[in-house]
Design a protein around this motif. Sequence first.
Motif, mmCIF file in Angstrom:
data_model
loop_
_atom_site.group_PDB
_atom_site.id
_atom_site.type_symbol
_atom_site.label_atom_id
_atom_site.label_comp_id
_atom_site.label_asym_id
_atom_site.label_seq_id
_atom_site.Cartn_x
_atom_site.Cartn_y
_atom_site.Cartn_z
ATOM 1 N N GLY A 86 0.831 -1.192 0.000
ATOM 2 C CA GLY A 86 0.000 0.000 0.000
ATOM 3 C C GLY A 86 0.867 1.244 0.000
ATOM 4 N N LEU A 87 0.293 2.334 -0.447
ATOM 5 C CA LEU A 87 0.963 3.634 -0.459
ATOM 6 C C LEU A 87 -0.034 4.668 0.042
ATOM 7 N N ILE A 88 0.397 5.470 1.007
ATOM 8 C CA ILE A 88 -0.426 6.576 1.496
ATOM 9 C C ILE A 88 0.378 7.846 1.295
ATOM 10 N N VAL A 89 -0.227 8.837 0.678
ATOM 11 C CA VAL A 89 0.401 10.145 0.449
ATOM 12 C C VAL A 89 -0.291 11.126 1.384
ATOM 13 N N VAL A 90 0.488 11.810 2.227
ATOM 14 C CA VAL A 90 -0.077 12.669 3.259
ATOM 15 C C VAL A 90 0.451 14.084 3.121
ATOM 16 N N LYS A 91 -0.454 15.038 3.211
ATOM 17 C CA LYS A 91 -0.099 16.455 3.293
ATOM 18 C C LYS A 91 -0.390 16.889 4.721
ATOM 19 N N VAL A 92 0.630 17.453 5.388
ATOM 20 C CA VAL A 92 0.467 17.911 6.766
ATOM 21 C C VAL A 92 0.509 19.430 6.760
ATOM 22 N N GLY A 93 -0.568 20.050 7.240
ATOM 23 C CA GLY A 93 -0.637 21.509 7.306
ATOM 24 C C GLY A 93 0.198 22.049 8.459
ATOM 25 N N SER A 94 0.455 23.336 8.436
ATOM 26 C CA SER A 94 1.253 23.961 9.489
ATOM 27 C C SER A 94 0.590 23.840 10.861
ATOM 28 N N ASP A 95 -0.724 23.606 10.899
ATOM 29 C CA ASP A 95 -1.450 23.433 12.155
ATOM 30 C C ASP A 95 -1.555 21.967 12.572
ATOM 31 N N GLY A 96 -0.888 21.059 11.837
ATOM 32 C CA GLY A 96 -0.932 19.636 12.141
ATOM 33 C C GLY A 96 -2.081 18.898 11.483
ATOM 34 N N SER A 97 -2.903 19.609 10.705
ATOM 35 C CA SER A 97 -4.008 18.936 10.015
ATOM 36 C C SER A 97 -3.441 17.986 8.962
ATOM 37 N N ILE A 98 -4.138 16.892 8.759
ATOM 38 C CA ILE A 98 -3.690 15.854 7.830
ATOM 39 C C ILE A 98 -4.743 15.647 6.756
ATOM 40 N N THR A 99 -4.294 15.603 5.527
ATOM 41 C CA THR A 99 -5.109 15.187 4.398
ATOM 42 C C THR A 99 -4.308 14.126 3.668
ATOM 43 N N GLY A 100 -4.933 13.001 3.335
ATOM 44 C CA GLY A 100 -4.172 11.940 2.698
ATOM 45 C C GLY A 100 -4.986 11.141 1.705
ATOM 46 N N TRP A 101 -4.258 10.419 0.875
ATOM 47 C CA TRP A 101 -4.833 9.580 -0.159
ATOM 48 C C TRP A 101 -4.123 8.237 -0.107
ATOM 49 N N SER A 102 -4.886 7.147 -0.178
ATOM 50 C CA SER A 102 -4.278 5.815 -0.100
ATOM 51 C C SER A 102 -4.555 5.015 -1.367
ATOM 52 N N TYR A 103 -3.617 4.114 -1.632
ATOM 53 C CA TYR A 103 -3.680 3.243 -2.814
ATOM 54 C C TYR A 103 -3.129 1.889 -2.391
ATOM 55 N N THR A 111 -9.317 8.033 1.073
ATOM 56 C CA THR A 111 -8.944 9.366 1.538
ATOM 57 C C THR A 111 -8.843 9.338 3.060
ATOM 58 N N TYR A 112 -7.981 10.194 3.600
ATOM 59 C CA TYR A 112 -7.801 10.304 5.042
ATOM 60 C C TYR A 112 -7.851 11.761 5.455
ATOM 61 N N SER A 113 -8.279 11.984 6.694
ATOM 62 C CA SER A 113 -8.168 13.307 7.308
ATOM 63 C C SER A 113 -7.917 13.096 8.787
ATOM 64 N N GLY A 114 -7.249 14.066 9.397
ATOM 65 C CA GLY A 114 -6.964 13.922 10.812
ATOM 66 C C GLY A 114 -6.063 15.011 11.332
ATOM 67 N N LYS A 115 -5.330 14.683 12.382
ATOM 68 C CA LYS A 115 -4.516 15.661 13.094
ATOM 69 C C LYS A 115 -3.273 14.987 13.647
ATOM 70 N N ALA A 116 -2.134 15.693 13.563
ATOM 71 C CA ALA A 116 -0.873 15.256 14.161
ATOM 72 C C ALA A 116 -0.484 16.287 15.205
ATOM 73 N N SER A 117 -0.287 15.831 16.455
ATOM 74 C CA SER A 117 0.064 16.752 17.529
ATOM 75 C C SER A 117 0.809 15.993 18.624
ATOM 76 N N GLY A 118 1.892 16.585 19.102
ATOM 77 C CA GLY A 118 2.685 15.922 20.133
ATOM 78 C C GLY A 118 3.201 14.599 19.610
ATOM 79 N N ASN A 119 2.950 13.524 20.347
ATOM 80 C CA ASN A 119 3.391 12.208 19.884
ATOM 81 C C ASN A 119 2.223 11.363 19.367
ATOM 82 N N LYS A 120 1.127 12.034 18.964
ATOM 83 C CA LYS A 120 -0.062 11.306 18.527
ATOM 84 C C LYS A 120 -0.568 11.766 17.168
ATOM 85 N N ILE A 121 -1.118 10.801 16.450
ATOM 86 C CA ILE A 121 -1.778 11.056 15.171
ATOM 87 C C ILE A 121 -3.152 10.393 15.237
ATOM 88 N N SER A 122 -4.182 11.140 14.901
ATOM 89 C CA SER A 122 -5.540 10.595 14.820
ATOM 90 C C SER A 122 -6.026 10.805 13.395
#
Length: 170
Positions: A86-103, A111-122
């Motif tokens: 599998g391949l996931i392509v992720v764009k991480v915004g300056s605020d930790g927001s996540i947008t991604g696409w998987s294949y 498609t994925y969306s979420g947040k990266a902050s501290g030592n956690k990703i949701s």
Amino acid sequence: MRAAKSLRALLIVLCLTFIATGIMAQKPAPINNETVNMILGTWDAEPYEMFGTNRTETVTYSLELNGQFMMINIDGKDETGFTYKGLIVVKVGSDGSITGWSYDDWGKTGTYSGKASGNKISVTGTKDGGSDSREIEINGNKMTNKVTFNFKDKEGKDVSISKTINLNKK
């Protein structure tokens, strides 16, 4: 005289073109997110049960395209010799927001969306035939991925499977 004016006009146009191209050619800075920095590298999953067999995966997280995207390459197998990629392509915004696409090698996209902050990703995602949600925690060279998969079985019934996958950094 006319030739000199034409040459001067040409030089001005070339100079302006060079300046405009130089301004437009400046690329944005690479992703700079503490969580992304923690996860970069190659991780091996400890064996876990899925659909009656034990699976393992090697997952590589890297920054690509001038560091603008995080690429996640998944190379998995189970004890019967079944393999998957599998391949996931992720764009991480300056605020930790996540947008991604998987294949994947089943031909599914998601498609994925979420947040990266501290030592956690949701993240939550949808793909052909189902959805999943993940809570990822990184502690040094250990990663815990709590994932819930939702899909329909062969009879069309809703199925939900929750797993905790532990990974170790190589």
